[in-house]
Design a protein around this motif. Sequence first.
Motif, mmCIF file in Angstrom:
data_model
loop_
_atom_site.group_PDB
_atom_site.id
_atom_site.type_symbol
_atom_site.label_atom_id
_atom_site.label_comp_id
_atom_site.label_asym_id
_atom_site.label_seq_id
_atom_site.Cartn_x
_atom_site.Cartn_y
_atom_site.Cartn_z
ATOM 1 N N ASN A 10 15.316 -26.950 123.592
ATOM 2 C CA ASN A 10 13.789 -25.824 124.169
ATOM 3 C C ASN A 10 12.533 -26.450 122.384
ATOM 4 O OD1 ASN A 10 14.337 -24.100 125.592
ATOM 5 N ND2 ASN A 10 15.802 -23.320 124.526
ATOM 6 N N VAL A 11 13.925 -26.722 121.351
ATOM 7 C CA VAL A 11 12.751 -27.422 120.520
ATOM 8 C C VAL A 11 12.427 -28.384 119.368
ATOM 9 C CG1 VAL A 11 13.643 -27.313 117.656
ATOM 10 C CG2 VAL A 11 13.604 -25.183 118.618
ATOM 11 N N GLY A 12 13.783 -29.144 119.963
ATOM 12 C CA GLY A 12 13.753 -30.625 120.544
ATOM 13 C C GLY A 12 12.162 -30.956 121.066
ATOM 14 N N ASN A 35 20.041 -36.197 132.221
ATOM 15 C CA ASN A 35 18.894 -35.941 133.033
ATOM 16 C C ASN A 35 17.615 -35.120 131.790
ATOM 17 O OD1 ASN A 35 20.612 -36.249 134.692
ATOM 18 N ND2 ASN A 35 22.031 -34.660 134.548
ATOM 19 N N ARG A 36 18.441 -34.512 130.391
ATOM 20 C CA ARG A 36 17.692 -33.665 129.839
ATOM 21 C C ARG A 36 15.825 -35.083 129.639
ATOM 22 N NH1 ARG A 36 18.734 -28.883 127.681
ATOM 23 N NH2 ARG A 36 20.417 -28.470 126.999
ATOM 24 N N PHE A 37 16.105 -35.925 130.474
ATOM 25 C CA PHE A 37 14.479 -36.700 129.511
ATOM 26 C C PHE A 37 14.019 -36.374 131.084
ATOM 27 C CE2 PHE A 37 18.077 -39.056 127.442
ATOM 28 C CZ PHE A 37 17.938 -38.603 125.718
ATOM 29 N N SER A 67 22.677 -27.072 119.265
ATOM 30 C CA SER A 67 22.887 -25.901 118.571
ATOM 31 C C SER A 67 23.523 -25.904 117.602
ATOM 32 C CB SER A 67 23.787 -25.375 120.590
ATOM 33 O OG SER A 67 23.930 -26.206 121.548
ATOM 34 N N ASP A 68 23.129 -24.484 116.876
ATOM 35 C CA ASP A 68 23.922 -24.272 115.611
ATOM 36 C C ASP A 68 24.881 -24.663 115.649
ATOM 37 O OD1 ASP A 68 21.451 -23.076 115.199
ATOM 38 O OD2 ASP A 68 22.406 -21.171 114.484
ATOM 39 N N GLN A 69 26.390 -24.570 116.413
ATOM 40 C CA GLN A 69 27.879 -24.896 116.085
ATOM 41 C C GLN A 69 27.713 -26.595 116.231
ATOM 42 O OE1 GLN A 69 26.286 -22.970 118.546
ATOM 43 N NE2 GLN A 69 27.330 -21.271 118.538
ATOM 44 N N SER A 113 10.430 -17.608 119.474
ATOM 45 C CA SER A 113 11.091 -18.340 120.783
ATOM 46 C C SER A 113 10.722 -19.057 121.373
ATOM 47 C CB SER A 113 11.260 -16.712 120.760
ATOM 48 O OG SER A 113 11.985 -16.022 122.009
ATOM 49 N N PHE A 114 11.057 -20.171 122.263
ATOM 50 C CA PHE A 114 11.061 -21.554 122.144
ATOM 51 C C PHE A 114 11.184 -21.633 123.473
ATOM 52 C CE2 PHE A 114 10.268 -22.291 118.015
ATOM 53 C CZ PHE A 114 8.813 -22.851 118.055
ATOM 54 N N SER A 115 10.805 -21.992 124.993
ATOM 55 C CA SER A 115 11.179 -22.380 126.271
ATOM 56 C C SER A 115 10.869 -22.922 126.255
ATOM 57 C CB SER A 115 11.392 -21.192 127.411
ATOM 58 O OG SER A 115 11.632 -19.568 126.599
#
Length: 256
Positions: A10-12, A35-37, A67-69, A113-115
């Motif tokens: 979402n953020v990237g 697949n993300r691209f 992700s934070d982790q 909050s991003f989607s």
Amino acid sequence: MKITIIGAGNVGYHLALALQQNKHQILQIFSRNENRFEVFPDTLAAKGVTSWAKIHLESDLYIIAVSDQAIAEVSEKLKQIGVKGIVVHTSGATSMETLQQHQRYGIFYPLQSFSQSKAVDWKSVPFCIDGNEEAIKNELYTLAQNLSPITHLINDQQRQALHVAAVFVNNFTNHLLSLGEEICRDFEVPFNILQPLIRETFEKVQLVSPKNAQTGPALRGDKPTIQKHLDLLQNFPDKQVLYRLISKSIAKGKNS
Ligand SMILES: NC(=O)c1ccc[n+]([C@@H]2O[C@H](COP(=O)([O-])OP(=O)(O)OC[C@H]3O[C@@H](n4cnc5c(N)ncnc54)[C@H](OP(=O)(O)O)[C@@H]3O)[C@@H](O)[C@H]2O)c1
């Protein structure tokens, strides 16, 4: 500025689009998953890469938007491949010191909050900026201001406290709305009858402090009404627990 973004979630995704629109050069976007691209528009000039070995080393800035982790692990990877630019992450809850193996590092946290599916109005997104040197804070501050006039220098503890506050005002509030919707469904009344009250609740706190906007039986100490509500919720023990807890907090808050 030459920028590499690690993470195509979402953020990237939204940062890549917004920074390119503001004349920055997004050299690469890294994701483990090709697949993300596929959802990225053709107008985005950045090259998608899935291998750490292919990350260019000449970017001025590496934005870790995973992700934070996974932030510590990704930070370590960037160290191993020898990046020299500033390294930042976009997390509200993760300490800046997670990036301390780099010489120049900081925070580029957009508090919204991003989607991926929803367009972002960047001018209304507050940015929280930090850095391990004054010059880095200034550079990141200027970059954030390209996107939004609501940019703040916020230290590690303040940012993490803001993140907790954001959970209260956004996630918890939304959960309570969802419980309200369930109660309406269980008693067969349309939830949309409550929409004007929901609107008024959020509009009022633009004008007065939430503490001064509080109303209701808990604030008034109206024990008979509270008992009636608890009786009505007798088949929903989890909701009773929350009702009691929040009512207690409201009553306590009245005098603090
Ligand atoms: N979403 C929000 O509203 C929001 C708002 C402000 C700040 N943030 C912060 O921004 C960061 C990213 O959030 P997001 O919502 O964009 O997350 P997201 O949509 O869930 O995307 C997370 C990305 O992290 C990647 N990732 C996970 N583990 C990885 C690892 N071990 N190595 C490499 N990549 C890994 C995932 O890659 P794969 O595709 O390969 O799984 C995915 O591209 C987080 O720190 C979050 O706290 C989020």
